[in-house]
Write a protein that holds these residues in place. Structure first.
Motif, PDB file in Angstrom:
ATOM      1  N   GLU A 183      71.179  25.650 -41.816  1.00  0.00           N
ATOM      2  CA  GLU A 183      70.454  26.898 -42.065  1.00  0.00           C
ATOM      3  C   GLU A 183      71.452  28.008 -42.368  1.00  0.00           C
ATOM      4  OE1 GLU A 183      67.432  29.890 -39.752  1.00  0.00           O
ATOM      5  OE2 GLU A 183      67.251  27.753 -39.396  1.00  0.00           O
ATOM      6  N   VAL A 184      71.146  28.795 -43.359  1.00  0.00           N
ATOM      7  CA  VAL A 184      72.028  29.877 -43.774  1.00  0.00           C
ATOM      8  C   VAL A 184      71.452  31.189 -43.267  1.00  0.00           C
ATOM      9  CG1 VAL A 184      73.005  31.092 -45.753  1.00  0.00           C
ATOM     10  CG2 VAL A 184      72.716  28.612 -45.834  1.00  0.00           C
ATOM     11  N   LYS A 185      72.295  31.991 -42.618  1.00  0.00           N
ATOM     12  CA  LYS A 185      71.860  33.302 -42.127  1.00  0.00           C
ATOM     13  C   LYS A 185      72.155  34.335 -43.196  1.00  0.00           C
ATOM     14  CE  LYS A 185      72.180  36.495 -38.318  1.00  0.00           C
ATOM     15  NZ  LYS A 185      72.769  36.804 -37.039  1.00  0.00           N
ATOM     16  N   ARG A 186      71.142  35.083 -43.595  1.00  0.00           N
ATOM     17  CA  ARG A 186      71.298  36.114 -44.620  1.00  0.00           C
ATOM     18  C   ARG A 186      71.568  37.440 -43.919  1.00  0.00           C
ATOM     19  NH1 ARG A 186      71.612  32.879 -48.623  1.00  0.00           N
ATOM     20  NH2 ARG A 186      69.840  31.583 -49.072  1.00  0.00           N
ATOM     21  N   GLU A 187      72.751  37.996 -44.129  1.00  0.00           N
ATOM     22  CA  GLU A 187      73.123  39.249 -43.475  1.00  0.00           C
ATOM     23  C   GLU A 187      73.207  40.423 -44.433  1.00  0.00           C
ATOM     24  OE1 GLU A 187      76.708  38.284 -41.399  1.00  0.00           O
ATOM     25  OE2 GLU A 187      75.628  37.276 -39.800  1.00  0.00           O
ATOM     26  N   ALA A 188      73.128  40.157 -45.716  1.00  0.00           N
ATOM     27  CA  ALA A 188      73.214  41.236 -46.703  1.00  0.00           C
ATOM     28  C   ALA A 188      72.046  41.108 -47.672  1.00  0.00           C
ATOM     29  CB  ALA A 188      74.533  41.164 -47.455  1.00  0.00           C
ATOM     30  N   TYR A 189      71.348  42.182 -47.884  1.00  0.00           N
ATOM     31  CA  TYR A 189      70.236  42.195 -48.830  1.00  0.00           C
ATOM     32  C   TYR A 189      70.796  42.385 -50.229  1.00  0.00           C
ATOM     33  CZ  TYR A 189      65.923  43.490 -51.130  1.00  0.00           C
ATOM     34  OH  TYR A 189      64.863  43.536 -51.985  1.00  0.00           O
ATOM     35  N   THR A 190      70.412  41.546 -51.131  1.00  0.00           N
ATOM     36  CA  THR A 190      70.848  41.695 -52.511  1.00  0.00           C
ATOM     37  C   THR A 190      69.630  41.891 -53.395  1.00  0.00           C
ATOM     38  OG1 THR A 190      70.789  39.319 -52.890  1.00  0.00           O
ATOM     39  CG2 THR A 190      72.893  40.253 -52.200  1.00  0.00           C
ATOM     40  N   SER A 191      69.847  42.523 -54.495  1.00  0.00           N
ATOM     41  CA  SER A 191      68.758  42.802 -55.412  1.00  0.00           C
ATOM     42  C   SER A 191      69.218  42.476 -56.822  1.00  0.00           C
ATOM     43  CB  SER A 191      68.380  44.287 -55.308  1.00  0.00           C
ATOM     44  OG  SER A 191      67.365  44.583 -56.222  1.00  0.00           O
ATOM     45  N   THR A 192      68.328  41.896 -57.597  1.00  0.00           N
ATOM     46  CA  THR A 192      68.641  41.638 -58.996  1.00  0.00           C
ATOM     47  C   THR A 192      67.518  42.195 -59.854  1.00  0.00           C
ATOM     48  OG1 THR A 192      67.571  39.482 -58.957  1.00  0.00           O
ATOM     49  CG2 THR A 192      69.930  39.521 -58.505  1.00  0.00           C
ATOM     50  N   ILE A 193      67.857  42.475 -61.071  1.00  0.00           N
ATOM     51  CA  ILE A 193      66.863  42.985 -62.007  1.00  0.00           C
ATOM     52  C   ILE A 193      66.577  41.883 -63.010  1.00  0.00           C
ATOM     53  CG2 ILE A 193      66.411  44.668 -63.816  1.00  0.00           C
ATOM     54  CD1 ILE A 193      68.214  46.602 -62.264  1.00  0.00           C
ATOM     55  N   LYS A 194      65.304  41.588 -63.201  1.00  0.00           N
ATOM     56  CA  LYS A 194      64.895  40.589 -64.179  1.00  0.00           C
ATOM     57  C   LYS A 194      63.897  41.248 -65.111  1.00  0.00           C
ATOM     58  CE  LYS A 194      65.822  36.663 -61.380  1.00  0.00           C
ATOM     59  NZ  LYS A 194      66.700  35.725 -61.930  1.00  0.00           N
ATOM     60  N   ALA A 195      63.934  40.841 -66.347  1.00  0.00           N
ATOM     61  CA  ALA A 195      63.001  41.384 -67.339  1.00  0.00           C
ATOM     62  C   ALA A 195      62.076  40.264 -67.796  1.00  0.00           C
ATOM     63  CB  ALA A 195      63.774  41.949 -68.525  1.00  0.00           C
ATOM     64  N   TYR A 196      60.792  40.556 -67.836  1.00  0.00           N
ATOM     65  CA  TYR A 196      59.794  39.603 -68.286  1.00  0.00           C
ATOM     66  C   TYR A 196      58.976  40.258 -69.393  1.00  0.00           C
ATOM     67  CZ  TYR A 196      60.932  37.206 -63.958  1.00  0.00           C
ATOM     68  OH  TYR A 196      61.603  36.576 -62.952  1.00  0.00           O
ATOM     69  N   PRO A 197      58.785  39.576 -70.505  1.00  0.00           N
ATOM     70  CA  PRO A 197      57.970  40.157 -71.574  1.00  0.00           C
ATOM     71  C   PRO A 197      56.495  40.171 -71.155  1.00  0.00           C
ATOM     72  CG  PRO A 197      58.639  37.926 -72.166  1.00  0.00           C
ATOM     73  CD  PRO A 197      59.313  38.260 -70.870  1.00  0.00           C
ATOM     74  N   LEU A 198      55.897  41.332 -71.189  1.00  0.00           N
ATOM     75  CA  LEU A 198      54.498  41.475 -70.771  1.00  0.00           C
ATOM     76  C   LEU A 198      53.573  41.735 -71.954  1.00  0.00           C
ATOM     77  CD1 LEU A 198      55.043  43.681 -67.595  1.00  0.00           C
ATOM     78  CD2 LEU A 198      54.717  41.220 -67.729  1.00  0.00           C
ATOM     79  N   THR A 199      54.096  41.610 -73.170  1.00  0.00           N
ATOM     80  CA  THR A 199      53.318  41.913 -74.365  1.00  0.00           C
ATOM     81  C   THR A 199      52.016  41.120 -74.412  1.00  0.00           C
ATOM     82  OG1 THR A 199      55.384  42.329 -75.501  1.00  0.00           O
ATOM     83  CG2 THR A 199      53.442  42.093 -76.874  1.00  0.00           C
ATOM     84  N   SER A 200      52.089  39.813 -74.164  1.00  0.00           N
ATOM     85  CA  SER A 200      50.888  38.970 -74.215  1.00  0.00           C
ATOM     86  C   SER A 200      49.869  39.381 -73.155  1.00  0.00           C
ATOM     87  CB  SER A 200      51.254  37.497 -74.021  1.00  0.00           C
ATOM     88  OG  SER A 200      52.065  37.058 -75.070  1.00  0.00           O
TER      89      SER A 200
END
Length: 73
Positions: free
Chosen positions: A14-31
């Protein structure tokens, strides 16, 4: 729109997560916007994203719901 991302590890340990990370993802919402406009007869004014967030484990067990809302221009 509901977006879930589950982290899986290759190790049984089990891995303990001690740091919150954030990423930005782009998704096309045109449809999706076009389908909404076709059915409703107008463009949406807001998009609400709902995600399950768990900063302490590698599962959604015990995760909390977080909501982000954006205005469509």
């Amino acid at each position: 729109m509901t977006l879930n991302h589950v982290i899986t590890e290759t190790s049984e340990e089990e891995v303990k997560r001690e740091a919150y990370t954030s990423t930005i993802k782009a998704y096309p919402l045109t449809s999706a916007l076009y389908a909404f406009q076709s059915k409703a007869g107008q463009k949406p004014t807001k998009i609400k994203l709902v995600g399950q967030v768990n900063t302490s484990k590698n599962s959604l067990e015990g995760a909390t719901e977080q909501v982000w809302e954006y205005t469509v221009k």
